[in-house]
Design a protein around this motif. Structure first.
Motif, mmCIF file in Angstrom:
data_model
loop_
_atom_site.group_PDB
_atom_site.id
_atom_site.type_symbol
_atom_site.label_atom_id
_atom_site.label_comp_id
_atom_site.label_asym_id
_atom_site.label_seq_id
_atom_site.Cartn_x
_atom_site.Cartn_y
_atom_site.Cartn_z
ATOM 1 N N TYR A 1 52.172 3.110 27.716
ATOM 2 C CA TYR A 1 51.408 4.152 28.402
ATOM 3 C C TYR A 1 52.313 5.312 28.795
ATOM 4 O O TYR A 1 51.949 6.491 28.612
ATOM 5 C CB TYR A 1 50.735 3.563 29.643
ATOM 6 N N LYS B 1 46.181 5.697 25.744
ATOM 7 C CA LYS B 1 45.622 6.510 26.819
ATOM 8 C C LYS B 1 44.833 5.651 27.816
ATOM 9 O O LYS B 1 44.903 5.855 29.023
ATOM 10 C CB LYS B 1 44.691 7.580 26.225
ATOM 11 N N TRP C 1 46.283 2.892 33.461
ATOM 12 C CA TRP C 1 45.800 2.912 32.077
ATOM 13 C C TRP C 1 44.639 1.948 31.846
ATOM 14 O O TRP C 1 44.134 1.846 30.722
ATOM 15 C CB TRP C 1 46.929 2.570 31.106
#
Length: 389
Positions: free
Chosen positions: A322, A328, A347
């Motif tokens: 991440y 993402k 995340w």
């Protein structure tokens, strides 16, 4: 009113009751809340149901105990009558946070322990329930779904054992290979998918996603996830790509042949958001490798949607990827145990399943076709319109 209009004039087969095995208590409370809401809505439209015994109550959960002796042996105790009820038993075989004492040692419950508890509760019901259904989101031993040599076929044996105990319906989510149902061809086996809940969670947390063929692509991380990816891509009207795994069949590591590389088949992902969809994250190594390869091919953002987030090797690797921008967002359901550490990660997001599970239970209790809640296409199209997609 959600998913209840076809139940207004249908009759319940028997009073509905729910048993939550250890580790499922919070999910059971959520399901209970929605069942109460659904029954209130139905009773408001069909007032005769208000007077039907056990139909609209303020609690559907039955109190049970599963005590352990000092030797680690256990038993199941049901603390109220189940005679004549339509009994649903909820079990999370992946909840390792539940512990018990054995000769003074604290043990974390394994899938085998949870399955044994399930059998204890069924035995305690003593054949008095009108019907018994088991809701087991992560199907016990489902990763061992086929034989390739002289080895056990645990999932098939477990399903046969449950129906021998008198279970009528087995309800699961995103089974690793649903063909395991062939081991019990004359009994109920229903497999559900959280596709709508994935999309709902994704649109809620990632408002800049553009659902169009020029901006989005669905990715299958291996050949086993193809059917999930095909459905998702078709309902969204976007392209699909696929990775296939090259394995080293000369050796076995942690019970499986190690992956040598992931090879990609599909159109260019450059500049596109990619949604990788699969049934589970185990250690996460394969998923992170797929994300890395997508980013190396120019993908804009990589979103991971998996029904079950096991994270058997911890969260450190996901934190690292991440930070590097390789992923993402990771979305998994709350069908199995989620650690507080996972829920705190920036995340991570949860696809909440409580309402869907309650709707499945309510529909089955009315003996209405389960396809009424299985089909996600209409709900997805409605969701896309709400978000202007």
């Amino acid at each position: 009113m959600a998913n209840t209009k076809y139940l207004v004039n249908a009759s319940a087969v028997a009073p509905l009751k729910l048993i939550a095995l250890p580790g499922c208590e919070e999910m059971a409370k959520t399901i209970n809340k929605y069942l109460i809401q659904f029954r209130q809505e139905i009773s408001a439209q069909n007032t005769a149901k208000k007077d039907t015994y056990g139909y609209a109550t303020d609690n559907y959960i039955i109190d049970v105990n599963l005590p352990r002796f000092g030797s680690g042996e256990g038993k199941g105790v049901i603390n109220e009558s189940v005679r004549g009820v339509d009994l649903f038993i909820l079990v999370d075989v992946c909840n390792y946070s539940v512990t018990y004492s054995e000769f003074g040692n604290i043990n974390h419950m394994s899938p085998d322990d949870h399955f044994q508890n399930l059998k204890r509760v069924i035995a305690a019901a003593n054949g008095k329930a009108h019907r018994i259904s088991v809701m087991m989101p992560f199907l016990y031993e489902s990763r061992q779904h086929k034989r390739t040599g002289r080895e056990s076929l645990d999932c098939a044996l477990a399903l046969q054992e449950l129906v021998d105990y008198g279970v009528t319906n087995i309800l699961t989510f995103d089974a690793h290979d649903p063909r395991v149902m062939n081991s019990i061809p004359l009994h109920g086996f229903d497999n559900f998918f959280p596709t709508y809940q994935f999309l709902k969670a994704l649109l809620k947390t990632e408002s800049d996603i553009q659902i169009s063929n020029d901006h989005l692509m669905i990715i299958s991380p291996d050949e086993g996830a193809m059917s999930r990816a095909i459905y998702f891509s078709n309902v969204l009207g976007v392209d699909m790509g696929m990775f296939y795994k090259r394995r080293d069949y000369s050796r076995i590591v942690n019970g499986k042949n190690p992956i040598v590389a992931h090879e990609f088949l599909g159109d260019s992902v450059e500049g596109k958001d990619c949604i990788v969809i699969d049934d589970m994250i185990s250690s996460g190594g394969s998923m992170l490798d797929v994300a890395t390869q997508l980013k190396s091919r120019g993908a804009r953002n990589v979103y991971v949607c998996c029904t079950f987030g096991l994270f058997t090797d911890g969260l450190a690797k996901f934190d690292e990827y991440y930070e590097k921008g390789m992923i993402k967002k990771v979305i998994t359901t709350n069908l199995i145990y989620q650690t507080p550490e996972l829920l705190s990660r920036p995340w991570y997001s949860t696809a909440k399943m409580g309402k869907y599970m309650a709707s499945i239970i309510d529909t089955l209790n009315h003996d209405v076709s389960i396809n009424k809640v299985r089909d996600n296409t209409l709900k997805i199209n409605k969701l896309l319109k709400q978000h202007g997609r």
